[in-house]
Design a protein around this motif. Structure first.
Motif, PDB file in Angstrom:
ATOM      1  N   PRO A 395       0.808  -1.225   0.000  1.00 57.74           N
ATOM      2  CA  PRO A 395       0.000   0.000   0.000  1.00 57.74           C
ATOM      3  C   PRO A 395       0.838   1.272   0.000  1.00 57.74           C
ATOM      4  CG  PRO A 395      -0.135  -1.116   2.134  1.00 57.74           C
ATOM      5  CD  PRO A 395       0.537  -2.065   1.188  1.00 57.74           C
ATOM      6  N   LEU A 396       2.017   1.247   0.615  1.00 59.38           N
ATOM      7  CA  LEU A 396       2.872   2.437   0.602  1.00 59.38           C
ATOM      8  C   LEU A 396       3.251   2.807  -0.831  1.00 59.38           C
ATOM      9  CD1 LEU A 396       5.288   1.765   3.612  1.00 59.38           C
ATOM     10  CD2 LEU A 396       3.548   3.568   3.465  1.00 59.38           C
ATOM     11  N   LYS A 397       3.722   1.827  -1.595  1.00 62.35           N
ATOM     12  CA  LYS A 397       4.078   2.079  -2.990  1.00 62.35           C
ATOM     13  C   LYS A 397       2.849   2.493  -3.803  1.00 62.35           C
ATOM     14  CE  LYS A 397       8.557   1.159  -3.487  1.00 62.35           C
ATOM     15  NZ  LYS A 397       9.513   2.128  -4.095  1.00 62.35           N
ATOM     16  N   GLY A 398       1.709   1.874  -3.490  1.00 58.71           N
ATOM     17  CA  GLY A 398       0.485   2.216  -4.209  1.00 58.71           C
ATOM     18  C   GLY A 398       0.056   3.653  -3.969  1.00 58.71           C
ATOM     19  N   ILE A 399       0.141   4.099  -2.711  1.00 58.14           N
ATOM     20  CA  ILE A 399      -0.231   5.485  -2.376  1.00 58.14           C
ATOM     21  C   ILE A 399       0.695   6.467  -3.082  1.00 58.14           C
ATOM     22  CG2 ILE A 399      -0.339   7.168  -0.490  1.00 58.14           C
ATOM     23  CD1 ILE A 399      -1.152   4.730   1.322  1.00 58.14           C
ATOM     24  N   ASN A 405       0.712  10.309  -9.648  1.00 59.49           N
ATOM     25  CA  ASN A 405       0.113  10.162 -10.976  1.00 59.49           C
ATOM     26  C   ASN A 405      -1.381  10.452 -10.980  1.00 59.49           C
ATOM     27  OD1 ASN A 405       2.387   8.803 -12.727  1.00 59.49           O
ATOM     28  ND2 ASN A 405       2.404   7.730 -10.774  1.00 59.49           N
ATOM     29  N   ASN A 406      -1.874  11.242 -10.013  1.00 63.85           N
ATOM     30  CA  ASN A 406      -3.334  11.393  -9.882  1.00 63.85           C
ATOM     31  C   ASN A 406      -3.982  12.029 -11.096  1.00 63.85           C
ATOM     32  OD1 ASN A 406      -4.132  14.429  -9.251  1.00 63.85           O
ATOM     33  ND2 ASN A 406      -2.219  14.045  -8.186  1.00 63.85           N
ATOM     34  N   VAL A 407      -3.243  12.816 -11.842  1.00 65.40           N
ATOM     35  CA  VAL A 407      -3.810  13.420 -13.057  1.00 65.40           C
ATOM     36  C   VAL A 407      -3.876  12.384 -14.168  1.00 65.40           C
ATOM     37  CG1 VAL A 407      -3.514  15.178 -14.816  1.00 65.40           C
ATOM     38  CG2 VAL A 407      -3.030  15.727 -12.435  1.00 65.40           C
TER      39      VAL A 407
END
Length: 410
Positions: A395-399, A405-407
């Motif tokens: 989850p750390l890497k995923g967050i 990359n949210n855009v």
């Protein structure tokens, strides 16, 4: 117990089978803290619940609805149930379903395919430069043939086809769950701005809990995990800002009954198709909360996070991969995750099309996906810190990936 009664229900197929067989051959399938499963004659499977309450059991309720009220057939057919009836209500003890002849669950299948992908990358005589700019998004995903050429060579077309099938089955499940507007417990209901504000309040509480626990455990983490944790801790304001988008405007979409704990371990792979199982809902929620109607996008976010787990588990938990190869593989693995998630979403959206539980406005769909993906990752972080600290890197890497990359993500 005085005044109570055990009620055994079975359909005609189950009764016919019992009448025709002198001996029934049982076989223990699995036993967990949640339930015990026993197979009979490799035809029927009984699930005995180990956590009981005087509430409607969502697993039995949804399985009965799908079997009796819909044409959805990619879930084990309900064959019977065991209920303990009291004056003030019923307690579900177990349920009988047909056995699905499967090769593995979705997690095992996809992890094997991810390991195959990593092996192909390592075996390359000259590792090609990674095109870091991701093409397409979750809501405007590419077709398999539109990926960069080197990925087409590395990512088996069969994997893309399987993920496409899973997206279709997920869409068909949601269409079935939203198909009966005459049953109050299953009739879709509208979102509201008030409901969206309440979601944000819950998200704020989630951030507080996750960051408090991460801070409390920081010094106990190995160096790699500690570095990632510090990066996440520096993203708190960005995360809260992203969560605020959930109530920036009213979203026209319906809530429906959903799976609630949808991931690759909750689908059986037959070799050609997927069957969706275990409608008990999120084990971290109370029984009554599991029946609440929610956005169908939550199930999508949960499955996409499961793809992400496959990606990072294949790198960080595979003893066959050398430490020095992980950094080389990571950009390729993240591209695998991006495009595979896109195949899943494209198939899903094509299947549900103009369904009321998917926002018509693309920006609204993007908002829900972003918020629920990040919410799921924070929930995973809390769970891993408490139960499986050796998995906390996932989850750390995923967050980190999502915030950075949210855009481009959607």
């Amino acid at each position: 117990m005085n005044g109570s009664e055990l009620i055994f229900k079975g359909d005609s197929l189950l009764k016919k089978h019992l009448a025709e067989r002198e001996k029934i051959r049982p076989r223990m399938l699995s036993s967990t803290q949640v339930n015990t499963m026993i197979i009979y004659d490799n035809i029927f499977c009984i699930k005995i619940f180990r956590k009981l309450d005087f509430v409607i059991n969502s697993d039995l309720e949804i399985s009965r609805f799908l079997t009796q009220q819909t044409d959805f057939r990619n879930t084990p057919k309900l064959e019977g149930s065991i209920e303990w009836k009291f004056e003030n209500g019923n307690m579900v003890l177990g349920m009988m379903q047909e056995v699905v002849q499967s090769n593995s669950d979705g997690w095992t299948y996809m992890l094997d395919r991810m390991n195959d992908f990593n092996e192909r990358v390592i075996a390359l005589p000259d590792m090609p430069p990674v095109i870091t700019a991701l093409k397409g998004t979750l809501t405007s995903a590419l077709l398999y043939d539109e990926m960069p050429a080197y990925l087409i060579e590395l990512l088996d077309n069969m994997v893309a086809n399987r993920v496409h099938t899973l997206g279709e089955r997920t869409g068909e499940l949601h269409l079935a769950l939203a198909s009966n507007r005459d049953l109050p417990d299953f009739a879709p209901s509208e979102y509201s701005l008030h409901y969206q504000r309440s979601l944000y309040s819950g998200l704020q509480a989630l951030v507080r809990t996750a960051f408090n626990q991460l801070n409390a455990n920081l010094n106990d983490l190995p160096e790699r995990e500690k570095t990632a944790a510090k990066e996440v801790l520096g993203m708190k304001q960005e995360i809260l800002q992203l969560f605020k988008t959930i109530y920036s405007k009213g979203i026209e979409v319906d809530k429906i009954r959903i799976h609630g704990d949808y991931n690759l371990e909750q689908v059986l792979f037959t070799g050609k198709d997927f069957y969706i199982v275990d409608f008990e809902g999120d084990p971290e929620r109370r029984f009554s909360e599991r029946r609440i109607k929610r956005s169908a996008i939550r199930d999508l976010a949960s499955m996409i996070r499961s793809f992400n787990y496959v990606t990072y588990r294949s790198l960080f938990a595979d003893n066959q991969i050398r430490e020095e190869d992980i950094e080389k593989l990571l950009p390729f693995a993240e591209q695998w995750y991006h495009y595979v998630s896109g195949f899943f979403m494209k198939a899903y959206l094509n299947t549900v099309k103009d369904a009321s539980f998917v926002p018509k406005e693309k920006d609204d769909l993007n908002t829900l996906l972003q918020v629920f993906l990040l919410e799921k990752a924070l929930s995973e972080l809390i769970y891993e810190l408490n139960h499986r600290p050796e998995w906390v890197i996932v989850p750390l890497k995923g967050i980190i990936y999502m915030v950075k990359n949210n855009v481009e993500l959607v």
